[in-house]
Design a protein around this motif. Structure first.
Motif, mmCIF file in Angstrom:
data_model
loop_
_atom_site.group_PDB
_atom_site.id
_atom_site.type_symbol
_atom_site.label_atom_id
_atom_site.label_comp_id
_atom_site.label_asym_id
_atom_site.label_seq_id
_atom_site.Cartn_x
_atom_site.Cartn_y
_atom_site.Cartn_z
ATOM 1 N N ILE A 107 -3.420 -1.584 -9.689
ATOM 2 C CA ILE A 107 -3.254 -2.490 -8.548
ATOM 3 C C ILE A 107 -3.151 -1.698 -7.245
ATOM 4 O O ILE A 107 -3.687 -2.102 -6.206
ATOM 5 C CB ILE A 107 -2.006 -3.369 -8.739
ATOM 6 C CG1 ILE A 107 -2.127 -4.184 -10.032
ATOM 7 C CG2 ILE A 107 -1.817 -4.307 -7.556
ATOM 8 C CD1 ILE A 107 -0.893 -4.986 -10.379
ATOM 9 N N SER A 146 0.828 -1.216 0.000
ATOM 10 C CA SER A 146 0.000 0.000 0.000
ATOM 11 C C SER A 146 0.860 1.264 0.000
ATOM 12 O O SER A 146 0.414 2.330 -0.449
ATOM 13 C CB SER A 146 -0.939 0.002 1.211
ATOM 14 O OG SER A 146 -0.199 0.010 2.421
ATOM 15 N N CYS A 153 -10.424 -8.945 -1.382
ATOM 16 C CA CYS A 153 -11.323 -9.152 -0.242
ATOM 17 C C CYS A 153 -11.741 -10.614 -0.129
ATOM 18 O O CYS A 153 -11.747 -11.191 0.967
ATOM 19 C CB CYS A 153 -12.565 -8.271 -0.378
ATOM 20 S SG CYS A 153 -12.261 -6.517 -0.117
ATOM 21 N N SER A 187 -10.124 -1.710 -11.130
ATOM 22 C CA SER A 187 -9.616 -1.579 -9.763
ATOM 23 C C SER A 187 -10.594 -2.163 -8.745
ATOM 24 O O SER A 187 -10.196 -2.834 -7.787
ATOM 25 C CB SER A 187 -9.356 -0.106 -9.444
ATOM 26 O OG SER A 187 -8.386 0.436 -10.308
ATOM 27 N N LEU A 188 -11.884 -1.915 -8.955
ATOM 28 C CA LEU A 188 -12.888 -2.482 -8.053
ATOM 29 C C LEU A 188 -12.919 -4.000 -8.150
ATOM 30 O O LEU A 188 -13.134 -4.699 -7.141
ATOM 31 C CB LEU A 188 -14.270 -1.900 -8.379
ATOM 32 C CG LEU A 188 -14.483 -0.427 -8.008
ATOM 33 C CD1 LEU A 188 -15.828 0.071 -8.530
ATOM 34 C CD2 LEU A 188 -14.399 -0.235 -6.497
ATOM 35 N N SER A 189 -12.690 -4.518 -9.357
ATOM 36 C CA SER A 189 -12.635 -5.973 -9.536
ATOM 37 C C SER A 189 -11.468 -6.574 -8.762
ATOM 38 O O SER A 189 -11.612 -7.584 -8.066
ATOM 39 C CB SER A 189 -12.515 -6.317 -11.024
ATOM 40 O OG SER A 189 -13.633 -5.851 -11.754
ATOM 41 N N TYR A 190 -10.290 -5.918 -8.867
ATOM 42 C CA TYR A 190 -9.121 -6.385 -8.120
ATOM 43 C C TYR A 190 -9.377 -6.286 -6.616
ATOM 44 O O TYR A 190 -8.974 -7.170 -5.843
ATOM 45 C CB TYR A 190 -7.882 -5.553 -8.476
ATOM 46 C CG TYR A 190 -7.467 -5.641 -9.927
ATOM 47 C CD1 TYR A 190 -7.706 -6.779 -10.678
ATOM 48 C CD2 TYR A 190 -6.838 -4.558 -10.565
ATOM 49 C CE1 TYR A 190 -7.329 -6.856 -12.004
ATOM 50 C CE2 TYR A 190 -6.467 -4.627 -11.890
ATOM 51 C CZ TYR A 190 -6.712 -5.772 -12.611
ATOM 52 O OH TYR A 190 -6.339 -5.845 -13.922
ATOM 53 N N PHE A 191 -10.056 -5.215 -6.204
ATOM 54 C CA PHE A 191 -10.377 -5.025 -4.790
ATOM 55 C C PHE A 191 -11.257 -6.161 -4.271
ATOM 56 O O PHE A 191 -11.026 -6.701 -3.178
ATOM 57 C CB PHE A 191 -11.068 -3.674 -4.616
ATOM 58 C CG PHE A 191 -11.692 -3.461 -3.269
ATOM 59 C CD1 PHE A 191 -10.911 -3.286 -2.140
ATOM 60 C CD2 PHE A 191 -13.082 -3.440 -3.126
ATOM 61 C CE1 PHE A 191 -11.485 -3.088 -0.891
ATOM 62 C CE2 PHE A 191 -13.654 -3.236 -1.889
ATOM 63 C CZ PHE A 191 -12.858 -3.061 -0.768
ATOM 64 N N MET A 215 -7.439 0.670 -1.238
ATOM 65 C CA MET A 215 -8.846 0.589 -0.833
ATOM 66 C C MET A 215 -9.051 -0.523 0.192
ATOM 67 O O MET A 215 -9.766 -0.348 1.195
ATOM 68 C CB MET A 215 -9.724 0.351 -2.056
ATOM 69 C CG MET A 215 -9.876 1.555 -2.971
ATOM 70 S SD MET A 215 -10.786 1.166 -4.484
ATOM 71 C CE MET A 215 -12.365 0.670 -3.824
ATOM 72 N N PHE A 216 -8.405 -1.667 -0.035
ATOM 73 C CA PHE A 216 -8.552 -2.788 0.893
ATOM 74 C C PHE A 216 -7.987 -2.420 2.260
ATOM 75 O O PHE A 216 -8.609 -2.697 3.299
ATOM 76 C CB PHE A 216 -7.839 -4.022 0.344
ATOM 77 C CG PHE A 216 -7.864 -5.193 1.283
ATOM 78 C CD1 PHE A 216 -8.998 -5.987 1.378
ATOM 79 C CD2 PHE A 216 -6.767 -5.502 2.074
ATOM 80 C CE1 PHE A 216 -9.043 -7.068 2.257
ATOM 81 C CE2 PHE A 216 -6.800 -6.567 2.949
ATOM 82 C CZ PHE A 216 -7.939 -7.355 3.038
ATOM 83 N N SER A 248 -6.490 -0.705 -5.721
ATOM 84 C CA SER A 248 -7.165 -1.843 -5.086
ATOM 85 C C SER A 248 -6.563 -2.147 -3.721
ATOM 86 O O SER A 248 -7.288 -2.357 -2.739
ATOM 87 C CB SER A 248 -7.054 -3.078 -5.994
ATOM 88 O OG SER A 248 -7.528 -2.802 -7.291
#
Length: 401
Positions: free
Chosen positions: A276, A66, A390, A382-386, A282-283, A279
């Motif tokens: 990446i 991160s 998760c 990015s949301l898909s990777y996030f 965000m996590f 994502s």
């Protein structure tokens, strides 16, 4: 007028701070480059230390990445700019030459208006950039000052939050760690903003040239102004005006292509790392909010996520703006009174129409078309990777139980 004296003055200061201004004294720039390289290099090394001193797991990887990804963005930009300093200098000289070639008062006002927009954006980005270190400094100093005022007996170390794990004695080296992290933060933010602001000003310059091309086309067919002259002279004047419009349009497109061709590899790396990094950030932000960790850690992660989104939106918007201005040239040619022009003039306009019939797009990194639609695609990816991160983390927690 020398553009760097006013419109590019902030860019010059930002680049001089990190030793990347093309016209800077070479000896001073070399010293700055060595100092900054040592800070950036040591920061990467320090961020990798937890992989040696701690047990490796998915949470540790997320925590390290991160901060590592944004650091890599700053490092890539810094050294790529360093290697392309000669190119950036020639682009700046090309901008100055374009300004000097404009004699029409209205055309100069057009190019100045676009440069002024770029200057204001640079000022805003710089203020936003340096507000982050300021807030960080206040978050560490203000509680300590209040504690002294209330006469409590706590050391300064209890009020310092440094997101990077230095793996050394916290109390003994607190000031060294704080100074190193603060220097790294300022250098990284300054590098990202300085590079993005300069490229943004170059894009604004290209938009200004395309706007001038539209202006020239719109006024090339003004028959009323040319009634006193003979038909032969009228045809010659129209021909010259159209040729000047075509010339400045091609100049703008070549200028843009030159920028993108120089930074293809860099943008390729930044697109991959950026998608990446969003994502991962965000996590980690979600995990911090769930565990009620230090508010300063949540603030830094929130600023990181917002910074990613804002940066990618502005980059895609700038590319979209270039495409829109190219379309404006096409519509200006299409909407002109070309049907009253002589046949040879109509053939020149046909050239403009053929060039504008195919949308001009800026391909970032050779793989991605810069546009607002492209920005939406990055968000979706990015949301898909996030969601993948998760779900992977949730699976690991279930297996651990």
């Amino acid at each position: 007028m020398y553009i760097e004296e006013y419109y590019y003055k902030i860019n010059r200061i930002l680049l001089m701070i990190i030793g990347l201004w093309p016209y800077q004294n070479s000896t001073l720039a070399t010293v700055q480059n060595l100092l900054i390289s040592s800070i950036l290099g040591s920061s990467i090394y320090i961020q990798l230390i937890p992989f040696i001193t701690h047990e490796c797991n998915s949470i540790l990887v997320i925590d390290v990445l991160s901060y590592m990804f944004p650091t890599l963005v700053a490092v890539i930009k810094y050294y790529y700019f360093y290697m392309k300093a000669g190119v950036m200098k020639r682009l700046l000289e090309q901008v100055q030459a374009d300004w000097n070639s404009l004699k029409d008062k209205h055309e100069r006002e057009i190019i100045k208006s676009y440069a002024e927009i770029g200057r204001l954006i640079t000022i805003f980005a710089t203020m936003l950039c340096y507000s982050v270190p300021l807030v960080y400094a206040m978050s560490t100093m203000v509680p300590y000052i209040i504690n002294i005022y209330l006469s409590h007996n706590n050391t300064y170390v209890h009020y310092v939050y440094i997101p990077i794990d230095y793996s050394v004695n916290q109390e003994k080296y607190i000031y060294v760690k704080l100074l190193h992290f603060f220097a790294f933060l300022c250098i990284a933010l300054n590098t990202v903003v300085a590079f993005a602001a300069l490229i943004g000003l170059y894009f604004k310059h290209a938009c200004g040239l395309l706007k001038i091309a539209s202006y020239r086309i719109e006024h090339a067919m003004n028959v009323e102004d040319m009634r006193p002259i003979s038909p032969l002279e009228r045809e010659y004047v129209m021909c010259i005006k159209i040729m000047r419009a075509v010339s400045i349009q091609q100049k703008a497109l070549k200028f843009t292509d030159r920028i993108m061709s120089c930074f293809t590899i860099m943008y390729f790396l930044l697109i991959i790392i950026g998608a990446i990094s969003i994502s991962v950030s965000m996590f980690r932000l979600v995990r911090i909010l769930q565990t009620n960790s230090d508010w300063r850690e949540a603030f830094i992660m929130a600023m990181s996520v917002i910074g990613h989104f804002v940066y990618m939106f502005i980059a895609n918007y700038a590319a979209q703006e270039i495409s829109d201005h190219c379309n404006d040239v096409f519509f200006a040619a299409y909407s002109s009174t070309w049907y009253v022009a002589p046949l040879r003039i109509q053939k020149l306009i046909l050239f403009l129409l053929q060039r504008g019939a195919k949308n001009f797009t800026i391909i970032l990194g050779g793989i991605f078309i810069g546009s607002l639609e492209g920005f939406a695609s990055i968000l979706s990816a990015s949301l898909s990777y996030f969601m993948v991160i998760c779900s992977t983390q949730l699976t690991e927690e279930k297996m651990a139980k």
